[in-house]
Design a protein around this motif. Structure first.
Motif, PDB file in Angstrom:
ATOM      1  N   ILE A 115       9.579   5.714   7.619  1.00 36.06           N
ATOM      2  CA  ILE A 115       9.605   6.024   6.369  1.00 36.06           C
ATOM      3  C   ILE A 115       9.058   6.423   5.825  1.00 36.06           C
ATOM      4  CG2 ILE A 115      12.319   5.048   6.244  1.00 36.06           C
ATOM      5  CD1 ILE A 115      11.913   3.836   3.887  1.00 36.06           C
ATOM      6  N   PRO A 116       8.769   6.993   4.557  1.00 37.13           N
ATOM      7  CA  PRO A 116       7.607   7.113   3.476  1.00 37.13           C
ATOM      8  C   PRO A 116       7.302   5.527   2.827  1.00 37.13           C
ATOM      9  CG  PRO A 116       9.117   8.825   2.389  1.00 37.13           C
ATOM     10  CD  PRO A 116       9.920   8.318   3.928  1.00 37.13           C
ATOM     11  N   ILE A 117       6.540   5.108   3.358  1.00 31.86           N
ATOM     12  CA  ILE A 117       6.614   4.043   2.482  1.00 31.86           C
ATOM     13  C   ILE A 117       6.270   3.746   0.632  1.00 31.86           C
ATOM     14  CG2 ILE A 117       4.098   3.481   2.579  1.00 31.86           C
ATOM     15  CD1 ILE A 117       6.468   0.627   2.298  1.00 31.86           C
ATOM     16  N   ASN A 129       0.417  14.264   5.532  1.00 31.13           N
ATOM     17  CA  ASN A 129      -0.311  13.682   4.556  1.00 31.13           C
ATOM     18  C   ASN A 129       0.684  12.286   3.611  1.00 31.13           C
ATOM     19  OD1 ASN A 129      -2.602  14.696   4.577  1.00 31.13           O
ATOM     20  ND2 ASN A 129      -1.858  16.840   3.950  1.00 31.13           N
ATOM     21  N   THR A 130       1.659  11.809   4.602  1.00 31.20           N
ATOM     22  CA  THR A 130       2.072  10.252   4.015  1.00 31.20           C
ATOM     23  C   THR A 130       2.302   9.837   5.130  1.00 31.20           C
ATOM     24  OG1 THR A 130       3.464  12.736   3.081  1.00 31.20           O
ATOM     25  CG2 THR A 130       4.469  10.112   3.361  1.00 31.20           C
ATOM     26  N   PRO A 189       2.085   2.080  11.705  1.00 31.83           N
ATOM     27  CA  PRO A 189       2.375   3.165  10.724  1.00 31.83           C
ATOM     28  C   PRO A 189       1.283   4.141  10.929  1.00 31.83           C
ATOM     29  CG  PRO A 189       1.644   0.701   9.353  1.00 31.83           C
ATOM     30  CD  PRO A 189       1.023   0.378  10.831  1.00 31.83           C
ATOM     31  N   GLN A 190       1.962   5.396  10.272  1.00 28.87           N
ATOM     32  CA  GLN A 190       1.245   7.097  10.881  1.00 28.87           C
ATOM     33  C   GLN A 190       1.316   7.445  10.176  1.00 28.87           C
ATOM     34  OE1 GLN A 190       2.985   8.831  14.237  1.00 28.87           O
ATOM     35  NE2 GLN A 190       3.180   6.108  15.152  1.00 28.87           N
ATOM     36  N   MET A 191       0.070   8.600   9.880  1.00 30.53           N
ATOM     37  CA  MET A 191      -0.013   9.432   9.023  1.00 30.53           C
ATOM     38  C   MET A 191       0.657  10.623   9.603  1.00 30.53           C
ATOM     39  SD  MET A 191      -1.185  10.352   5.796  1.00 30.53           S
ATOM     40  CE  MET A 191      -2.303   9.189   5.419  1.00 30.53           C
ATOM     41  N   ILE A 192       1.581  10.759   8.136  1.00 29.86           N
ATOM     42  CA  ILE A 192       2.346  12.452   9.053  1.00 29.86           C
ATOM     43  C   ILE A 192       2.522  13.457   7.626  1.00 29.86           C
ATOM     44  CG2 ILE A 192       4.665  13.383   9.788  1.00 29.86           C
ATOM     45  CD1 ILE A 192       5.010  10.757  11.906  1.00 29.86           C
TER      46      ILE A 192
END
Length: 464
Positions: A55-57, A113-114, A108-111
Protein backbone atom coordinates in the motif's frame (compact mmCIF):
# COMPACT_ATOMS: atom_id res chain seq x y z
CA UNK A 1 -14.72 -3.09 -50.73
CA UNK A 2 -14.35 0.34 -49.10
CA UNK A 3 -17.49 -0.32 -47.03
CA UNK A 4 -16.01 -3.61 -45.71
CA UNK A 5 -12.76 -1.89 -44.69
CA UNK A 6 -14.69 0.84 -42.84
CA UNK A 7 -16.79 -1.76 -40.97
CA UNK A 8 -13.63 -3.72 -40.08
CA UNK A 9 -11.87 -0.62 -38.72
CA UNK A 10 -14.96 0.39 -36.71
CA UNK A 11 -15.19 -3.12 -35.17
CA UNK A 12 -11.52 -3.05 -34.20
CA UNK A 13 -11.97 0.36 -32.56
CA UNK A 14 -14.83 -0.96 -30.44
CA UNK A 15 -12.75 -3.99 -29.39
CA UNK A 16 -9.90 -1.72 -28.33
CA UNK A 17 -12.09 0.64 -26.29
CA UNK A 18 -14.31 -1.81 -24.43
CA UNK A 19 -11.55 -4.00 -22.84
CA UNK A 20 -9.60 -0.92 -21.74
CA UNK A 21 -12.59 0.40 -19.80
CA UNK A 22 -13.33 -3.02 -18.24
CA UNK A 23 -9.68 -3.54 -17.15
CA UNK A 24 -9.56 -0.21 -15.34
CA UNK A 25 -12.80 -0.84 -13.48
CA UNK A 26 -11.91 -4.38 -12.43
CA UNK A 27 -8.54 -3.33 -10.90
CA UNK A 28 -9.70 -0.26 -8.99
CA UNK A 29 -8.54 -0.41 -5.37
CA UNK A 30 -9.70 1.35 -2.21
CA UNK A 31 -8.25 2.06 1.23
CA UNK A 32 -10.74 2.48 4.09
CA UNK A 33 -9.19 4.17 7.17
CA UNK A 34 -11.32 4.24 10.33
CA UNK A 35 -14.44 3.81 8.22
CA UNK A 36 -13.60 6.58 5.70
CA UNK A 37 -12.41 5.96 2.16
CA UNK A 38 -9.08 7.68 1.45
CA UNK A 39 -8.80 9.75 -1.70
CA UNK A 40 -5.99 8.21 -3.76
CA UNK A 41 -4.09 10.44 -6.22
CA UNK A 42 -4.05 9.49 -9.88
CA UNK A 43 -1.96 6.38 -10.59
CA UNK A 44 -1.68 5.55 -6.84
CA UNK A 45 -3.11 2.17 -5.95
CA UNK A 46 -2.79 -0.94 -3.83
CA UNK A 47 -0.61 -3.50 -5.63
CA UNK A 48 0.20 -7.17 -5.31
CA UNK A 49 3.94 -7.89 -5.54
CA UNK A 50 4.90 -11.59 -5.38
CA UNK A 51 1.78 -12.35 -3.29
CA UNK A 52 2.46 -9.41 -0.94
CA UNK A 53 -0.23 -6.73 -0.65
CA UNK A 54 1.58 -3.37 -0.87
CA UNK A 55 0.00 0.00 0.00
CA UNK A 56 1.13 3.62 -0.59
CA UNK A 57 2.74 4.64 2.71
CA UNK A 58 2.50 8.43 2.27
CA UNK A 59 -1.28 8.41 1.80
CA UNK A 60 -1.82 6.34 4.96
CA UNK A 61 0.76 8.13 7.12
CA UNK A 62 -0.40 11.64 6.26
CA UNK A 63 -4.04 10.75 6.95
CA UNK A 64 -2.91 9.55 10.39
CA UNK A 65 -1.28 12.99 10.90
CA UNK A 66 2.26 11.62 10.66
CA UNK A 67 4.99 13.91 9.31
CA UNK A 68 6.42 12.29 6.16
CA UNK A 69 9.79 13.30 4.66
CA UNK A 70 11.11 11.90 1.36
CA UNK A 71 14.80 12.00 0.38
CA UNK A 72 15.01 11.58 -3.38
CA UNK A 73 18.77 11.05 -3.35
CA UNK A 74 18.82 8.24 -0.77
CA UNK A 75 15.33 6.92 -1.63
CA UNK A 76 14.53 7.11 2.07
CA UNK A 77 11.17 7.80 3.79
CA UNK A 78 11.12 9.16 7.35
CA UNK A 79 7.80 9.03 9.22
CA UNK A 80 7.42 10.81 12.56
CA UNK A 81 4.60 11.46 15.01
CA UNK A 82 5.32 12.59 18.57
CA UNK A 83 7.66 9.87 19.91
CA UNK A 84 7.25 7.52 16.94
CA UNK A 85 10.05 7.49 14.34
CA UNK A 86 10.10 5.11 11.35
CA UNK A 87 12.66 4.99 8.53
CA UNK A 88 12.21 3.02 5.28
CA UNK A 89 14.41 2.80 2.19
CA UNK A 90 13.27 1.70 -1.26
CA UNK A 91 14.84 -1.64 -2.17
CA UNK A 92 15.99 -2.49 1.38
CA UNK A 93 14.19 -5.22 3.32
CA UNK A 94 15.08 -3.73 6.71
CA UNK A 95 13.41 -0.73 8.34
CA UNK A 96 14.25 1.26 11.47
CA UNK A 97 11.55 1.73 14.11
CA UNK A 98 12.53 3.70 17.23
CA UNK A 99 16.18 2.98 16.36
CA UNK A 100 15.50 -0.78 16.29
CA UNK A 101 16.03 -2.76 13.09
CA UNK A 102 12.91 -4.50 11.77
CA UNK A 103 13.04 -7.18 9.07
CA UNK A 104 10.47 -6.77 6.27
CA UNK A 105 9.07 -9.73 4.37
CA UNK A 106 9.52 -7.67 1.19
CA UNK A 107 11.39 -4.42 0.57
CA UNK A 108 9.51 -1.14 -0.08
CA UNK A 109 9.24 -0.39 -3.78
CA UNK A 110 8.79 2.64 -6.01
CA UNK A 111 5.81 2.09 -8.30
CA UNK A 112 4.55 4.93 -10.48
CA UNK A 113 6.52 7.47 -8.40
CA UNK A 114 4.88 6.21 -5.19
CA UNK A 115 6.57 4.28 -2.37
CA UNK A 116 4.56 1.19 -1.43
CA UNK A 117 5.21 -1.00 1.64
CA UNK A 118 3.88 -4.40 2.72
CA UNK A 119 0.52 -4.34 4.46
CA UNK A 120 1.96 -6.46 7.30
CA UNK A 121 4.47 -3.71 8.18
CA UNK A 122 1.64 -1.20 8.55
CA UNK A 123 -0.14 -3.62 10.89
CA UNK A 124 2.84 -4.46 13.10
CA UNK A 125 4.82 -1.21 13.25
CA UNK A 126 2.21 1.56 12.88
CA UNK A 127 -0.27 0.01 15.30
CA UNK A 128 -3.11 -0.50 12.83
CA UNK A 129 -5.54 -3.38 12.50
CA UNK A 130 -5.72 -4.40 8.87
CA UNK A 131 -8.01 -6.36 6.58
CA UNK A 132 -7.77 -7.28 2.89
CA UNK A 133 -10.77 -8.03 0.71
CA UNK A 134 -9.11 -9.82 -2.19
CA UNK A 135 -12.27 -10.06 -4.28
CA UNK A 136 -13.10 -6.35 -4.22
CA UNK A 137 -9.46 -5.16 -3.75
CA UNK A 138 -10.23 -3.19 -0.58
CA UNK A 139 -7.84 -2.56 2.31
CA UNK A 140 -9.41 -1.69 5.67
CA UNK A 141 -7.27 0.02 8.31
CA UNK A 142 -8.29 0.81 11.88
CA UNK A 143 -6.14 3.02 14.10
CA UNK A 144 -6.07 2.78 17.89
CA UNK A 145 -8.23 5.89 18.07
CA UNK A 146 -10.69 4.77 15.43
CA UNK A 147 -13.73 2.55 15.70
CA UNK A 148 -13.74 -0.77 13.92
CA UNK A 149 -15.10 -0.05 10.45
CA UNK A 150 -17.63 -2.21 8.77
CA UNK A 151 -15.45 -4.06 6.30
CA UNK A 152 -16.85 -4.15 2.78
CA UNK A 153 -17.99 -7.70 2.36
CA UNK A 154 -18.40 -10.08 -0.49
CA UNK A 155 -18.34 -13.76 0.41
CA UNK A 156 -15.64 -14.73 2.89
CA UNK A 157 -12.69 -12.73 1.48
CA UNK A 158 -13.38 -9.60 3.54
CA UNK A 159 -13.15 -11.50 6.83
CA UNK A 160 -10.08 -13.60 6.02
CA UNK A 161 -7.15 -13.22 8.43
CA UNK A 162 -3.59 -14.27 7.55
CA UNK A 163 -0.95 -16.22 9.48
CA UNK A 164 2.60 -14.98 8.76
CA UNK A 165 4.73 -16.94 11.22
CA UNK A 166 4.49 -19.85 13.70
CA UNK A 167 7.19 -20.46 16.33
CA UNK A 168 7.62 -22.50 19.51
CA UNK A 169 10.08 -21.86 22.36
CA UNK A 170 10.06 -21.74 26.16
CA UNK A 171 6.76 -23.68 26.23
CA UNK A 172 5.08 -20.96 24.18
CA UNK A 173 3.40 -21.25 20.81
CA UNK A 174 3.54 -17.84 19.07
CA UNK A 175 1.45 -17.17 15.95
CA UNK A 176 1.88 -13.87 14.04
CA UNK A 177 -1.38 -12.68 12.46
CA UNK A 178 -2.67 -9.73 10.47
CA UNK A 179 -5.18 -8.97 13.19
CA UNK A 180 -6.52 -10.32 16.46
CA UNK A 181 -8.69 -13.42 16.23
CA UNK A 182 -10.12 -15.71 18.92
CA UNK A 183 -9.08 -19.30 18.13
CA UNK A 184 -10.99 -22.38 19.22
CA UNK A 185 -8.78 -24.55 21.47
CA UNK A 186 -9.48 -28.19 22.30
CA UNK A 187 -7.53 -31.17 23.70
CA UNK A 188 -7.35 -34.86 22.85
CA UNK A 189 -5.95 -37.82 24.79
CA UNK A 190 -3.76 -40.81 23.83
CA UNK A 191 -1.52 -39.11 22.96
CA UNK A 192 -2.02 -35.76 24.68
CA UNK A 193 -2.69 -33.11 22.02
CA UNK A 194 -3.69 -29.46 21.94
CA UNK A 195 -5.59 -28.36 18.84
CA UNK A 196 -5.75 -24.66 17.96
CA UNK A 197 -8.20 -23.67 15.20
CA UNK A 198 -8.13 -20.14 13.73
CA UNK A 199 -11.48 -19.36 12.04
CA UNK A 200 -11.63 -17.37 8.78
CA UNK A 201 -7.83 -17.57 8.58
CA UNK A 202 -5.43 -18.56 5.80
CA UNK A 203 -1.65 -18.64 5.40
CA UNK A 204 0.07 -15.42 4.39
CA UNK A 205 3.73 -14.71 3.69
CA UNK A 206 5.24 -17.65 5.55
CA UNK A 207 8.52 -19.26 4.60
CA UNK A 208 6.87 -22.68 4.22
CA UNK A 209 3.20 -22.63 3.30
CA UNK A 210 1.66 -26.12 3.14
CA UNK A 211 -0.07 -26.68 -0.18
CA UNK A 212 -3.50 -28.26 -0.67
CA UNK A 213 -4.12 -30.84 2.04
CA UNK A 214 -0.46 -31.13 3.13
CA UNK A 215 1.01 -30.26 6.53
CA UNK A 216 3.84 -28.04 7.66
CA UNK A 217 5.94 -28.91 10.71
CA UNK A 218 8.10 -27.07 13.23
CA UNK A 219 11.47 -28.42 14.34
CA UNK A 220 10.89 -29.63 17.93
CA UNK A 221 14.12 -31.60 18.44
CA UNK A 222 15.17 -29.26 21.25
CA UNK A 223 11.93 -29.73 23.19
CA UNK A 224 11.71 -33.17 24.87
CA UNK A 225 8.16 -32.54 26.08
CA UNK A 226 6.86 -32.10 22.52
CA UNK A 227 6.64 -34.87 19.93
CA UNK A 228 5.31 -32.85 16.99
CA UNK A 229 3.87 -29.45 16.04
CA UNK A 230 2.08 -29.51 12.71
CA UNK A 231 -0.09 -26.99 10.89
CA UNK A 232 -2.36 -27.05 7.86
CA UNK A 233 -5.25 -25.38 6.08
CA UNK A 234 -7.92 -27.55 7.71
CA UNK A 235 -10.85 -26.05 5.76
CA UNK A 236 -11.13 -24.05 2.55
CA UNK A 237 -14.54 -22.40 2.62
CA UNK A 238 -14.37 -20.50 4.87
CA UNK A 239 -10.62 -20.96 5.39
CA UNK A 240 -9.45 -22.33 8.75
CA UNK A 241 -5.86 -22.82 9.90
CA UNK A 242 -5.29 -25.67 12.37
CA UNK A 243 -2.20 -26.14 14.57
CA UNK A 244 -1.74 -29.40 16.50
CA UNK A 245 0.76 -29.68 19.40
CA UNK A 246 1.43 -33.34 20.21
CA UNK A 247 3.02 -33.83 23.64
CA UNK A 248 5.50 -36.48 24.77
CA UNK A 249 4.80 -38.47 27.99
CA UNK A 250 2.79 -35.65 29.51
CA UNK A 251 -0.02 -36.71 31.82
CA UNK A 252 -1.75 -33.32 31.85
CA UNK A 253 -1.33 -29.83 30.49
CA UNK A 254 -2.72 -26.40 31.32
CA UNK A 255 -2.53 -23.34 29.12
CA UNK A 256 -3.17 -19.62 29.09
CA UNK A 257 -3.65 -17.47 26.02
CA UNK A 258 -3.18 -13.81 25.16
CA UNK A 259 -2.70 -11.59 22.11
CA UNK A 260 0.07 -8.97 22.10
CA UNK A 261 0.88 -6.68 19.15
CA UNK A 262 -0.65 -8.98 16.54
CA UNK A 263 0.85 -12.15 18.04
CA UNK A 264 -1.29 -14.91 19.54
CA UNK A 265 0.58 -16.58 22.42
CA UNK A 266 -0.35 -19.96 23.93
CA UNK A 267 1.61 -20.50 27.15
CA UNK A 268 1.78 -24.16 28.22
CA UNK A 269 2.25 -25.57 31.72
CA UNK A 270 2.88 -29.33 31.60
CA UNK A 271 2.91 -31.99 34.30
CA UNK A 272 5.69 -34.64 34.30
CA UNK A 273 7.99 -32.26 32.45
CA UNK A 274 11.61 -32.90 33.48
CA UNK A 275 13.10 -29.88 35.25
CA UNK A 276 16.48 -28.75 33.88
CA UNK A 277 19.31 -29.12 36.39
CA UNK A 278 21.33 -25.97 37.04
CA UNK A 279 24.75 -25.98 35.38
CA UNK A 280 26.49 -24.73 38.53
CA UNK A 281 25.72 -25.27 42.21
CA UNK A 282 23.47 -22.63 43.68
CA UNK A 283 24.01 -21.17 47.15
CA UNK A 284 20.96 -22.33 49.08
CA UNK A 285 18.62 -19.53 50.05
CA UNK A 286 20.29 -16.91 47.83
CA UNK A 287 18.66 -15.36 44.78
CA UNK A 288 20.80 -15.29 41.62
CA UNK A 289 20.80 -11.98 39.76
CA UNK A 290 22.51 -11.46 36.40
CA UNK A 291 23.33 -7.86 35.41
CA UNK A 292 24.03 -7.34 31.71
CA UNK A 293 25.65 -4.03 30.67
CA UNK A 294 24.66 -3.90 26.99
CA UNK A 295 27.04 -4.02 24.03
CA UNK A 296 30.80 -3.65 24.70
CA UNK A 297 34.09 -4.26 22.88
CA UNK A 298 33.56 -4.39 19.12
CA UNK A 299 29.88 -3.51 19.57
CA UNK A 300 29.59 0.17 20.57
CA UNK A 301 25.80 0.23 20.58
CA UNK A 302 24.19 3.48 19.57
CA UNK A 303 25.99 6.84 19.51
CA UNK A 304 25.05 9.70 21.82
CA UNK A 305 24.45 13.37 21.02
CA UNK A 306 28.12 14.10 21.84
CA UNK A 307 29.28 11.07 19.80
CA UNK A 308 29.93 8.80 22.80
CA UNK A 309 29.20 5.05 22.42
CA UNK A 310 26.32 3.55 24.37
CA UNK A 311 28.58 0.75 25.67
CA UNK A 312 30.41 3.18 28.01
CA UNK A 313 27.18 4.38 29.62
CA UNK A 314 25.85 0.82 30.01
CA UNK A 315 29.06 -0.36 31.71
CA UNK A 316 29.31 2.68 34.00
CA UNK A 317 25.76 2.12 35.27
CA UNK A 318 26.21 -1.66 35.41
CA UNK A 319 29.28 -1.37 37.65
CA UNK A 320 27.38 0.89 40.05
CA UNK A 321 24.56 -1.67 40.23
CA UNK A 322 27.19 -4.35 40.87
CA UNK A 323 28.70 -2.39 43.78
CA UNK A 324 25.29 -2.08 45.44
CA UNK A 325 24.20 -5.71 44.90
CA UNK A 326 27.46 -7.09 46.26
CA UNK A 327 26.42 -5.68 49.64
CA UNK A 328 23.17 -7.67 49.60
CA UNK A 329 23.62 -10.86 51.71
CA UNK A 330 20.65 -12.64 50.10
CA UNK A 331 21.73 -12.06 46.49
CA UNK A 332 24.37 -13.91 44.49
CA UNK A 333 25.47 -11.61 41.65
CA UNK A 334 26.84 -12.44 38.21
CA UNK A 335 27.91 -9.84 35.60
CA UNK A 336 27.92 -10.61 31.88
CA UNK A 337 30.84 -8.17 31.55
CA UNK A 338 32.90 -5.97 33.87
CA UNK A 339 35.21 -4.46 31.25
CA UNK A 340 35.02 -3.26 27.64
CA UNK A 341 34.56 -6.70 26.09
CA UNK A 342 31.77 -8.09 23.94
CA UNK A 343 29.99 -11.26 25.04
CA UNK A 344 27.61 -12.23 22.25
CA UNK A 345 23.90 -12.17 22.94
CA UNK A 346 23.67 -16.01 22.90
CA UNK A 347 26.55 -16.12 25.41
CA UNK A 348 24.70 -13.72 27.74
CA UNK A 349 21.56 -15.84 27.46
CA UNK A 350 23.47 -19.07 28.09
CA UNK A 351 25.19 -17.66 31.17
CA UNK A 352 21.87 -16.72 32.80
CA UNK A 353 20.12 -19.95 31.81
CA UNK A 354 23.01 -22.19 32.95
CA UNK A 355 23.00 -20.44 36.33
CA UNK A 356 19.24 -20.98 36.59
CA UNK A 357 19.10 -17.32 37.60
CA UNK A 358 16.11 -15.69 39.25
CA UNK A 359 16.49 -12.28 37.59
CA UNK A 360 18.19 -10.96 34.43
CA UNK A 361 18.55 -7.20 33.85
CA UNK A 362 20.04 -5.78 30.64
CA UNK A 363 21.09 -2.10 30.75
CA UNK A 364 20.96 0.19 27.71
CA UNK A 365 20.67 3.78 26.55
CA UNK A 366 18.15 4.72 23.86
CA UNK A 367 18.69 6.84 20.74
CA UNK A 368 16.80 8.20 17.74
CA UNK A 369 19.29 10.53 16.00
CA UNK A 370 16.65 11.55 13.45
CA UNK A 371 14.45 12.91 16.26
CA UNK A 372 16.70 14.37 19.00
CA UNK A 373 13.68 15.85 20.79
CA UNK A 374 12.50 12.39 21.91
CA UNK A 375 13.20 11.67 25.57
CA UNK A 376 12.23 9.38 28.42
CA UNK A 377 12.61 6.01 30.09
CA UNK A 378 11.08 2.80 28.75
CA UNK A 379 11.36 -0.77 30.02
CA UNK A 380 10.89 -3.97 28.03
CA UNK A 381 9.89 -7.53 28.92
CA UNK A 382 9.01 -10.50 26.69
CA UNK A 383 5.56 -12.04 27.21
CA UNK A 384 6.07 -13.74 30.61
CA UNK A 385 3.97 -12.26 33.41
CA UNK A 386 6.87 -12.64 35.85
CA UNK A 387 9.05 -10.53 33.57
CA UNK A 388 6.30 -7.92 33.28
CA UNK A 389 6.06 -7.72 37.08
CA UNK A 390 9.83 -7.20 37.38
CA UNK A 391 9.78 -4.59 34.59
CA UNK A 392 6.94 -2.67 36.25
CA UNK A 393 8.73 -2.41 39.60
CA UNK A 394 12.13 -1.35 38.20
CA UNK A 395 10.50 1.10 35.79
CA UNK A 396 8.53 2.80 38.56
CA UNK A 397 11.69 3.22 40.64
CA UNK A 398 13.61 4.66 37.67
CA UNK A 399 10.88 7.19 36.89
CA UNK A 400 10.71 8.27 40.55
CA UNK A 401 14.50 8.55 40.82
CA UNK A 402 15.36 10.31 37.55
CA UNK A 403 12.15 12.16 36.70
CA UNK A 404 12.53 11.48 32.98
CA UNK A 405 9.50 11.28 30.67
CA UNK A 406 7.58 8.05 31.37
CA UNK A 407 7.47 6.07 28.10
CA UNK A 408 6.00 3.02 29.77
CA UNK A 409 6.55 -0.72 30.22
CA UNK A 410 6.36 -2.54 26.89
CA UNK A 411 6.52 -6.01 25.39
CA UNK A 412 9.69 -6.29 23.30
CA UNK A 413 11.13 -9.08 21.15
CA UNK A 414 14.80 -8.79 22.16
CA UNK A 415 16.94 -11.94 22.22
CA UNK A 416 18.39 -11.48 25.71
CA UNK A 417 14.93 -11.27 27.27
CA UNK A 418 13.18 -13.60 24.82
CA UNK A 419 15.50 -16.59 25.19
CA UNK A 420 16.35 -16.29 28.88
CA UNK A 421 14.12 -18.52 30.98
CA UNK A 422 13.86 -16.41 34.14
CA UNK A 423 12.24 -13.04 34.86
CA UNK A 424 14.11 -10.81 32.41
CA UNK A 425 13.94 -7.12 31.48
CA UNK A 426 15.74 -4.71 29.17
CA UNK A 427 16.07 -1.14 30.46
CA UNK A 428 16.30 1.89 28.16
CA UNK A 429 17.26 4.42 30.85
CA UNK A 430 16.94 7.48 28.63
CA UNK A 431 17.77 8.91 25.20
CA UNK A 432 21.46 9.47 24.58
CA UNK A 433 20.47 11.24 21.35
CA UNK A 434 18.76 13.96 23.39
CA UNK A 435 21.31 16.60 24.42
CA UNK A 436 19.76 17.41 27.80
CA UNK A 437 18.98 13.80 28.68
CA UNK A 438 22.46 12.56 27.72
CA UNK A 439 24.05 15.10 30.04
CA UNK A 440 21.73 14.06 32.87
CA UNK A 441 22.31 10.32 32.28
CA UNK A 442 26.10 10.65 32.34
CA UNK A 443 26.23 12.69 35.56
CA UNK A 444 27.60 10.88 38.60
CA UNK A 445 24.57 11.87 40.65
CA UNK A 446 22.06 10.37 38.22
CA UNK A 447 24.14 7.25 37.64
CA UNK A 448 23.99 6.63 41.40
CA UNK A 449 20.24 7.33 41.45
CA UNK A 450 19.58 4.99 38.52
CA UNK A 451 21.70 2.21 40.06
CA UNK A 452 19.85 2.47 43.37
CA UNK A 453 16.49 2.45 41.56
CA UNK A 454 17.40 -0.74 39.69
CA UNK A 455 18.55 -2.45 42.89
CA UNK A 456 15.42 -1.33 44.77
CA UNK A 457 13.21 -2.71 41.98
CA UNK A 458 15.04 -6.05 42.00
CA UNK A 459 14.81 -6.37 45.79
CA UNK A 460 11.15 -5.43 45.77
CA UNK A 461 10.45 -8.08 43.12
CA UNK A 462 12.42 -10.75 45.05
CA UNK A 463 10.69 -9.65 48.29
CA UNK A 464 14.02 -9.01 50.02
Amino acid sequence: MKKSIILFLFSMLLLMLIPMHTHAASHQTKIILDGQELVLPNDVEVVNVRSNIMIPIRVVAENLKFNVKWNQKTQNVNIEQASTAISLTVGKDQATVQNNTVQLNIAPQMIKNTVVVPLRFVSEEMGLRVGWNNKDKIVTLTSNNGSQPASPSHGNDAATNLVHDITYANNQLVVSLDREVAPVISTLKNPERIIVDFPSTNFGNMGQVPSGGSMGRLDVNEFPSVTDIRYSLFKNDPPQVRIVIELNNISSVNYTQQTIAGKFILDLSMANEPAPAPATPVNSGKKIVVIDPGHGGSDPGTISYTKQPEKHFALALGLKVQALLENEPDIELMMTRETDVYPTRPERVKLANDLNADVFVSIHGNSVPAAPQISGTETYYYQRESSKALATLIHKNLIDALGFNDRGVKNGNYQVIRETTMSAVLLEIGFLSNQIEEEAMMSETNLNKAAQAIVDGIKEYLKL
